[in-house]
Design a protein around this motif. Sequence first.
Motif, PDB file in Angstrom:
ATOM      1  N   LYS A 765       0.922  -1.196   0.078  1.00  0.00           N
ATOM      2  CA  LYS A 765       0.125   0.074  -0.049  1.00  0.00           C
ATOM      3  C   LYS A 765       0.791   1.315   0.087  1.00  0.00           C
ATOM      4  CE  LYS A 765      -3.391  -2.734   0.333  1.00  0.00           C
ATOM      5  NZ  LYS A 765      -4.655  -2.683  -0.809  1.00  0.00           N
ATOM      6  N   PHE A 766       1.943   1.104  -0.817  1.00  0.00           N
ATOM      7  CA  PHE A 766       2.915   2.302  -0.830  1.00  0.00           C
ATOM      8  C   PHE A 766       3.442   2.331  -2.041  1.00  0.00           C
ATOM      9  CE2 PHE A 766       6.947   4.556   0.297  1.00  0.00           C
ATOM     10  CZ  PHE A 766       6.322   5.431   1.325  1.00  0.00           C
ATOM     11  N   PRO A 767       3.973   3.562  -2.600  1.00  0.00           N
ATOM     12  CA  PRO A 767       4.683   3.655  -3.780  1.00  0.00           C
ATOM     13  C   PRO A 767       5.790   2.695  -3.946  1.00  0.00           C
ATOM     14  CG  PRO A 767       3.911   5.936  -3.012  1.00  0.00           C
ATOM     15  CD  PRO A 767       3.818   4.958  -1.957  1.00  0.00           C
ATOM     16  N   THR A 768       5.962   2.321  -5.352  1.00  0.00           N
ATOM     17  CA  THR A 768       7.277   1.588  -5.505  1.00  0.00           C
ATOM     18  C   THR A 768       8.280   2.751  -6.041  1.00  0.00           C
ATOM     19  OG1 THR A 768       5.963  -0.293  -6.219  1.00  0.00           O
ATOM     20  CG2 THR A 768       8.492  -0.051  -6.812  1.00  0.00           C
ATOM     21  N   ILE A 769       9.294   2.875  -4.949  1.00  0.00           N
ATOM     22  CA  ILE A 769      10.116   4.076  -4.997  1.00  0.00           C
ATOM     23  C   ILE A 769      11.584   3.327  -5.322  1.00  0.00           C
ATOM     24  CG2 ILE A 769      11.510   5.804  -4.153  1.00  0.00           C
ATOM     25  CD1 ILE A 769       8.809   6.344  -2.461  1.00  0.00           C
ATOM     26  N   GLU A 770      12.487   3.609  -6.477  1.00  0.00           N
ATOM     27  CA  GLU A 770      13.737   3.156  -6.424  1.00  0.00           C
ATOM     28  C   GLU A 770      14.557   4.321  -6.484  1.00  0.00           C
ATOM     29  OE1 GLU A 770      16.618   0.555  -9.527  1.00  0.00           O
ATOM     30  OE2 GLU A 770      14.339   1.000 -10.002  1.00  0.00           O
ATOM     31  N   VAL A 771      15.675   4.323  -5.794  1.00  0.00           N
ATOM     32  CA  VAL A 771      16.670   5.224  -5.861  1.00  0.00           C
ATOM     33  C   VAL A 771      18.033   4.469  -6.057  1.00  0.00           C
ATOM     34  CG1 VAL A 771      15.420   6.869  -4.480  1.00  0.00           C
ATOM     35  CG2 VAL A 771      16.972   5.266  -3.387  1.00  0.00           C
ATOM     36  N   GLY A 772      18.980   5.121  -6.737  1.00  0.00           N
ATOM     37  CA  GLY A 772      20.209   4.564  -6.763  1.00  0.00           C
ATOM     38  C   GLY A 772      21.486   5.706  -7.414  1.00  0.00           C
ATOM     39  N   VAL A 798       9.360   6.585  -9.467  1.00  0.00           N
ATOM     40  CA  VAL A 798       8.191   6.216  -8.424  1.00  0.00           C
ATOM     41  C   VAL A 798       7.253   5.754  -9.459  1.00  0.00           C
ATOM     42  CG1 VAL A 798       6.886   7.293  -7.032  1.00  0.00           C
ATOM     43  CG2 VAL A 798       9.083   8.236  -7.169  1.00  0.00           C
ATOM     44  N   ASP A 799       6.685   4.445  -8.756  1.00  0.00           N
ATOM     45  CA  ASP A 799       5.490   3.991  -9.462  1.00  0.00           C
ATOM     46  C   ASP A 799       4.514   3.934  -8.505  1.00  0.00           C
ATOM     47  OD1 ASP A 799       6.353   3.423 -12.283  1.00  0.00           O
ATOM     48  OD2 ASP A 799       7.730   2.115 -10.914  1.00  0.00           O
ATOM     49  N   TYR A 800       3.180   4.514  -8.593  1.00  0.00           N
ATOM     50  CA  TYR A 800       2.416   4.533  -7.440  1.00  0.00           C
ATOM     51  C   TYR A 800       0.996   4.420  -8.139  1.00  0.00           C
ATOM     52  CZ  TYR A 800      -0.028   6.439  -3.160  1.00  0.00           C
ATOM     53  OH  TYR A 800      -0.617   6.476  -1.998  1.00  0.00           O
ATOM     54  N   ASP A 801       0.156   3.404  -7.444  1.00  0.00           N
ATOM     55  CA  ASP A 801      -1.261   3.184  -7.870  1.00  0.00           C
ATOM     56  C   ASP A 801      -1.919   3.603  -6.674  1.00  0.00           C
ATOM     57  OD1 ASP A 801      -0.201   2.071 -10.087  1.00  0.00           O
ATOM     58  OD2 ASP A 801      -0.790  -0.019  -9.395  1.00  0.00           O
ATOM     59  N   PHE A 802      -3.066   4.802  -6.750  1.00  0.00           N
ATOM     60  CA  PHE A 802      -3.585   5.243  -5.757  1.00  0.00           C
ATOM     61  C   PHE A 802      -5.203   5.529  -6.055  1.00  0.00           C
ATOM     62  CE2 PHE A 802      -1.626   8.624  -7.811  1.00  0.00           C
ATOM     63  CZ  PHE A 802      -2.554   9.648  -7.776  1.00  0.00           C
ATOM     64  N   LEU A 803      -5.951   5.822  -4.926  1.00  0.00           N
ATOM     65  CA  LEU A 803      -7.165   6.252  -5.198  1.00  0.00           C
ATOM     66  C   LEU A 803      -8.208   5.465  -6.164  1.00  0.00           C
ATOM     67  CD1 LEU A 803      -6.673  10.084  -4.894  1.00  0.00           C
ATOM     68  CD2 LEU A 803      -7.497   8.547  -3.036  1.00  0.00           C
ATOM     69  N   LYS A 804      -7.844   4.001  -6.450  1.00  0.00           N
ATOM     70  CA  LYS A 804      -8.708   3.154  -7.236  1.00  0.00           C
ATOM     71  C   LYS A 804      -8.921   3.684  -8.555  1.00  0.00           C
ATOM     72  CE  LYS A 804     -11.573   1.333  -3.367  1.00  0.00           C
ATOM     73  NZ  LYS A 804     -12.810   1.047  -2.664  1.00  0.00           N
ATOM     74  N   GLY A 805      -7.693   3.819  -9.247  1.00  0.00           N
ATOM     75  CA  GLY A 805      -7.811   4.333 -10.451  1.00  0.00           C
ATOM     76  C   GLY A 805      -6.487   5.255 -11.064  1.00  0.00           C
ATOM     77  N   PHE A 806      -6.178   5.678 -10.089  1.00  0.00           N
ATOM     78  CA  PHE A 806      -4.920   6.493 -10.529  1.00  0.00           C
ATOM     79  C   PHE A 806      -3.492   5.842 -10.493  1.00  0.00           C
ATOM     80  CE2 PHE A 806      -8.187   9.565  -8.947  1.00  0.00           C
ATOM     81  CZ  PHE A 806      -7.752  10.731  -9.997  1.00  0.00           C
ATOM     82  N   VAL A 807      -2.961   6.294 -11.469  1.00  0.00           N
ATOM     83  CA  VAL A 807      -1.488   5.752 -11.605  1.00  0.00           C
ATOM     84  C   VAL A 807      -0.483   6.827 -11.836  1.00  0.00           C
ATOM     85  CG1 VAL A 807       0.160   3.891 -12.924  1.00  0.00           C
ATOM     86  CG2 VAL A 807      -2.297   3.460 -12.603  1.00  0.00           C
ATOM     87  N   PHE A 808       0.645   6.873 -11.192  1.00  0.00           N
ATOM     88  CA  PHE A 808       1.625   7.826 -11.323  1.00  0.00           C
ATOM     89  C   PHE A 808       3.115   7.427 -11.621  1.00  0.00           C
ATOM     90  CE2 PHE A 808       4.827  10.676  -9.207  1.00  0.00           C
ATOM     91  CZ  PHE A 808       4.749  11.736 -10.097  1.00  0.00           C
ATOM     92  N   ASN A 809       3.730   7.817 -12.577  1.00  0.00           N
ATOM     93  CA  ASN A 809       4.889   7.312 -12.854  1.00  0.00           C
ATOM     94  C   ASN A 809       5.962   8.317 -13.094  1.00  0.00           C
ATOM     95  OD1 ASN A 809       3.340   5.046 -14.816  1.00  0.00           O
ATOM     96  ND2 ASN A 809       4.389   4.397 -13.182  1.00  0.00           N
ATOM     97  N   PHE A 810       7.091   8.179 -12.497  1.00  0.00           N
ATOM     98  CA  PHE A 810       7.854   9.318 -12.496  1.00  0.00           C
ATOM     99  C   PHE A 810       9.514   8.838 -12.464  1.00  0.00           C
ATOM    100  CE2 PHE A 810      10.920  12.123 -10.080  1.00  0.00           C
ATOM    101  CZ  PHE A 810      11.122  13.275 -10.912  1.00  0.00           C
ATOM    102  N   ASP A 811      10.334   9.403 -13.512  1.00  0.00           N
ATOM    103  CA  ASP A 811      11.785   8.855 -13.403  1.00  0.00           C
ATOM    104  C   ASP A 811      12.709  10.169 -13.641  1.00  0.00           C
ATOM    105  OD1 ASP A 811      12.724   9.133 -16.582  1.00  0.00           O
ATOM    106  OD2 ASP A 811      10.680   8.199 -16.426  1.00  0.00           O
ATOM    107  N   ALA A 833       7.509  12.068 -16.659  1.00  0.00           N
ATOM    108  CA  ALA A 833       6.237  11.786 -15.588  1.00  0.00           C
ATOM    109  C   ALA A 833       5.024  11.699 -16.235  1.00  0.00           C
ATOM    110  CB  ALA A 833       6.188  13.081 -14.613  1.00  0.00           C
ATOM    111  N   MET A 834       4.297  10.705 -15.468  1.00  0.00           N
ATOM    112  CA  MET A 834       3.085  10.077 -16.253  1.00  0.00           C
ATOM    113  C   MET A 834       1.968  10.252 -15.111  1.00  0.00           C
ATOM    114  SD  MET A 834       0.731   7.536 -16.936  1.00  0.00           S
ATOM    115  CE  MET A 834       1.471   6.078 -16.466  1.00  0.00           C
TER     116      MET A 834
END
Length: 889
Positions: A765-772, A798-811, A833-834
């Motif tokens: 229940k948390f965004p998938t965050i990758e840092v490196g 960052v890949d985040y699915d939230f509020l039953k339908g929203f998807v946020f991607n950021f690199d 970003a998307m």
Amino acid sequence: MKEKIAVIFFTLFVSAFSSAQTIVLKGIVQDSLQKPLSFTNVIAKPKELSQNMRFVVSDEEGKYRLELKKNHSYTISASYLGYETTSFLITPDENIIKDIILVESKNQLDEVIIELPVTIKKDTIIYNADKFVDGSERKLKNILKKLPGVEVDKNGGVTVQGKKVTKLLVDGKKFFGGGTKLGVENIPAGAVDKVEVIDNYNEVAFLKNISDSDDMAMNIQLKEDKKRFLFGDVEAGTNVGYDSYHKASANLFYYSPKTNVNFIGNLNNIGEKTFTFKDYMNFQGGVNAVFNGNFNWKGGDFSQFLENSDVLSSNQRFGALNITKTVASKLDVSGYVIFSQSNNVSFSETLNEYTTFSEDKSNKSSSENLLGIGKLNMEYAPNNKEQWYARSQVKKLNVSNENNILSIISTENNNIATKRKNDTWYINQNIEWHKEHSYKHTFSAIADYTFDKNTPTSNWLASDTYAKTIQNIVQPVDTTQSQLRLFQNKFTERHHLHTVFKDFWVLNNNNHIYSTIGNTHQQEKFSSNDFQLLDDNSRNDFKSGGFNNNTVFKHNDFFAGIHYKFRTGIFTFKQGVYLHNYHWKVNQEELIDKEKWVLLPDFLLKIEFNKSKKIQLNYNLKTNFSNASQLTNRFYLQSYNSVFKGNPILENELYHSARIRYSRFSLYRGLMLHASANYTKKVKGFRSAVNFDGVNRFLTTQLLENPNENWGIRGSLRKKIKKIRYKLSGAYNNSKYLQSVNNTFVNNKNTNYNFEVGAETLFDKFPTIEVGYKRTIGNYTSNNSTSNFITNEPFATVDYDFLKGFVFNFDYRHYDYQNKSLGAQNKYDIANAMLSYQKEDSPWLFKITTQNLFNTTFKQNNSFSDYLISDTRTYIMPRVVLFSIGYKL
């Protein structure tokens, strides 16, 4: 930038701290005799429906490890093929060690096996997709990322337990030639029922155990309601702003028991390349793995035009249609057509460091590439012990390119305009046959014919002052003209015919003898015509200056080989030798006719400690011949400042090649380790020799003794600790080679290495965050000159699915580029970003996409060739914001 990275690292720390609310359940799965049961499914089903199911597979020692939420109730179930499923209830408040005993089943029900999240049988792993998805997945790649042991990279490549997937199938049929990218990026997630991974794959079933195939196939099994159904999605978007940017795409699929139709289309002007160089390589054709190493003719000079570099503007049009039809119970017919058109404008600035001088060079280019590929396959199986294949492939490419170059050396400025066109045809036809004659003998044979034709034309336009600078390398140039106008017409035509016959003799399960006989015949024609167009439009032909070629090269390779393969315990050995008789003729103004015998041994060792820990060692003595364009006895222009003359007496290269690979995978420990080392030593090899006249240069090819030596190591480690996966990877390469520069031999050395460290969150229940962080260092030494480049790249996604339908991607990636030799440094940021929204059970998708978020102007990198070190700035497209609407069928 540091503040941005610090915030992300702080988020990771908070996430890791929150994982303290989990406990660990671990132990060993055994049978009634206390024998460990590897690859057992252990499932934790939460009592609360809002919680996600937990799942693991026991390792080769039967060990399992589950991470559960503290003080939550779970039903723990353990299932294994041939054994009764056992279950128990648990509400843990601390870490627990519990061994599980399974009892053999008297009645085995296939229905139970199908419901397992993962089923493992010998070389095959079957994932039940429904056990891993939550409904937010859009494409196949979103499902694959959730499967244990499966990883998907940003280019659509797939690895399973550290091994690359080389073939993609849908319901047992190749999807667009078998490459993974088009399927991974486009197959809708809602159509996927199961994902089947097959190691040591061979499309001919009875060849699997004798072919030494290193292929891994992934077969996507569709849901029953998608097996006679049209599905897919369409999407269209336009920019938010004043500039006219757009994108439209369609992915349509029709499946029925006997007919499969797939269509993929894309139209955009935002620099998004649907068909890349790697994709092209997957459509090269190919033959069965049993013929690997017997001929490696690729054919078709297409790849250089498909690699999509960063551009200032771009228009891309792509369409692909794939059809598979079961004509009869014993005959399948399939084929595809691919169309790709691109119009690009690019601009770069380069500092070129030659051995004795420097050049500042800017290059603005525009190109138009039109590519078409068509392929028809027929597969005929008269019975389960015989298989026939007939394949026909046609490729057509038209290329047009214009370059405007400004070259500055000291105080001398030169402007050169270049126009190039190329019309290329490639035709390939092969017939392949396999037959299991008896338990002891299996036969394979192939006849493969290739026709390849190129007709490139080039012309260079420069000032009359530049004509005087190149007169030393193109002596017939008339320097009295108002402008320098050089023209070149080239023609290349190749015919290749390969025939191979193999006998696989199975002495017993552990001892095999393989014998091979074959022949490769090739004929190449190469011609070039260079001339100057004068002010009165008459021609100044360069033939009197040693230009204009007409070369015919004929080469025949008759070969025979014998190999012995045996297995003892965890070891598999294969050793053998090929004997080649080479006969070649080079026909120009005089005929060169030569023949020689070459013995090429090879060796293979596999050590399989278990299915998840392996070592493989390969050694080959290899040889290679040149082509007609390298054997010319007269000059031809390679570029506006480069003249090449071939070497008709070139014979063959001879070099040692060795590689060792180690892989280790453990779901129990959350560990994936892959390491390899390679070594190449040329006993005799081709090297280019260069003589400079200012920036202009004469080039030729030499065959030298011990000209170069290369070795390198690389490795990657992934380790999961609680809800965070840590990553470490690196590579080191060292190359030493001999080069003739201005008639003096110099020793060059190229040493470069890189490493990357990173961490990725895996919370439900948390965004998938990758840092490196990645660091790349290149050291180039030539004679007494040394260049050093360093690039530091911290990054975050960052890949985040939230509020039953929203998807946020950021690199995001920050570049700190340093040219230590000049004391120069450049820093810049690249980010995309998307944000999308699709209501559950709704076919409509709404999306906002931003590329080059910080509106960065250019990227910077370096390169190193035989006699040249380059530091290049490549300018890229500005910020683009697109609003898109999609519809899922």
